[in-house]
Design a protein around this motif. Structure first.
Motif, PDB file in Angstrom:
ATOM      1  N   TYR A  20       0.918  -1.153  -0.141  1.00  0.00           N
ATOM      2  CA  TYR A  20       0.123  -0.157   0.067  1.00  0.00           C
ATOM      3  C   TYR A  20       0.894   1.385   0.111  1.00  0.00           C
ATOM      4  N   PRO A  73       2.374   1.234  -4.363  1.00  0.00           N
ATOM      5  CA  PRO A  73       1.300   0.418  -4.936  1.00  0.00           C
ATOM      6  C   PRO A  73       1.598   0.058  -6.203  1.00  0.00           C
ATOM      7  N   ILE A 127      -3.718  -1.363  -2.411  1.00  0.00           N
ATOM      8  CA  ILE A 127      -2.818  -2.306  -3.052  1.00  0.00           C
ATOM      9  C   ILE A 127      -3.268  -2.601  -4.610  1.00  0.00           C
TER      10      ILE A 127
END
Length: 358
Positions: free
Chosen positions: A170, A173, A289
């Motif tokens: 995250y 990404p 993500i």
């Protein structure tokens, strides 16, 4: 029996049987980041990051390196663990899933671990209070500024390294095609997991020999108490019953466990490594993500018990995510199953194929 033991405690034990295979272009290096600032504002004048690489970077049609794989280790372990027969011997050889003649494999020692800068080096309890975010940020700088890589084909992590994989996913990404976190939960550490960590830290600090971190010899009593917490969380009842099927065998195994761990661990390093997870919580950010994610846990993993339902809940937030729960067999070894690609390698193969198409 002792071979099984090293697998059972692969999260916390740094004793391995190394693979004898001569992998192509195996190199060992160090990268120093000057004036590294941690997220709490503390600074280290020189942060050393130790690492291994195997193989050679290869560029794709766009001129960028296309075959880099980052593999990250567990708490109090090191990158050297991945050079074992059980791991490298199953993945890095000719024709295997991460064939080192095709992939450029990066194995870093995280902050506080292995041959990277650690509290145990000299600063002791005055070492900066690092977190998982700090560890990932430093690893990103190693990969990009030192190794010159701007994209990863795969990030694979075991235990703590698996938690780092979520943070990578995250935080950066667009940086990777696929994530394979093995043996973790993408949520804050609470309940029994946190309690185990807290108990282990307290036991070390309660030993007068710890001396606020300024000891000349390891605080054996405190470390031995901490190891008891580690043992029950990391072990597999089925494997232990088979490996230590008599009272004498069980007593011998206890002696080996204690001796091997005390020889491998530093008390201050253990405290810092356990506390580094205190702010870890990917849950609010999982929707960021973009990579394909296969998250794998084992049903006999006491650190990440399946009955909590955390993975089933959180994986729904990942656009291209899948959760695999490995059933208990005579080959799974509890939490340490994360380091046995002979068990989960089929899912890695599938992940590489699926992510190549996306």
């Amino acid at each position: 029996m002792l071979k099984t033991y090293t697998l059972l405690l692969s999260l916390f034990l740094s004793v391995y049987t190394f693979a004898q295979t001569a992998y192509p272009n195996l190199r060992e290096g160090n990268y120093t980041i000057t004036h590294y600032t941690f997220e709490n504002g503390q600074e280290l004048a020189a942060l050393n990051l130790h690492y291994y690489t195997i193989g050679t970077p290869q560029k794709g049609k766009d001129g960028k390196i296309a075959n880099a794989v980052l593999i990250m280790h567990g708490t109090t372990s090191s990158a050297a663990a991945f050079l074992s027969k059980q791991f490298a011997g199953e993945l890095f050889g000719p024709g295997q899933l991460l064939d080192a003649s095709k992939y450029f494999i990066i194995l870093p020692d995280a902050i506080g671990h292995g041959k990277s800068s650690r509290p145990g080096d000299s600063l002791h309890m005055h070492f900066p209070n690092y977190t998982y975010n700090d560890m990932v940020t430093a690893e990103h700088e190693l990969v990009t500024k030192h190794l010159g890589i701007d994209h990863l084909r795969l990030i694979l992590g075991t235990s703590m390294g698996a938690m780092h994989a979520w943070v990578w996913g995250y935080t950066y990404p667009d940086f990777m095609d696929a994530l394979l976190p093995l043996a973790c939960q993408p949520a804050h550490i609470a309940g029994r997991n946190r309690m185990m960590r807290k108990m282990a830290i307290d036991l070390i600090k309660m030993d007068p020999a710890w001396n606020n971190g300024e000891y000349s010899t390891q605080p054996v009593l405190g470390l031995t108490g901490a190891l008891s917490s580690f043992f029950f969380m990391n072990s597999s009842p089925l494997q232990l019953q088979q490996s230590a099927s008599t009272r004498a065998a069980a007593d011998t195994l206890v002696t080996h466990i204690r001796r091997a761990n005390l020889a491998a661990l530093d008390a201050n390093d253990v405290i810092y490594a356990l506390e580094a997870s205190r702010f870890y919580d990917p849950s609010p950010y999982l929707s960021k993500i973009k990579a394909t994610v296969y998250a794998i846990n084992s049903a006999d993993d006491e650190i990440n018990p399946a009955e909590l339902g955390v993975m089933e809940r959180e994986i729904k937030k990942v656009a291209h995510g899948r959760y695999i729960l490995l059933p208990i067999t005579d080959k799974t070894v509890g939490h340490g199953t994360n380091s046995l690609p002979a068990i989960w390698g089929g899912y890695l193969k599938e992940l590489l194929e699926v992510s190549a198409k996306q």
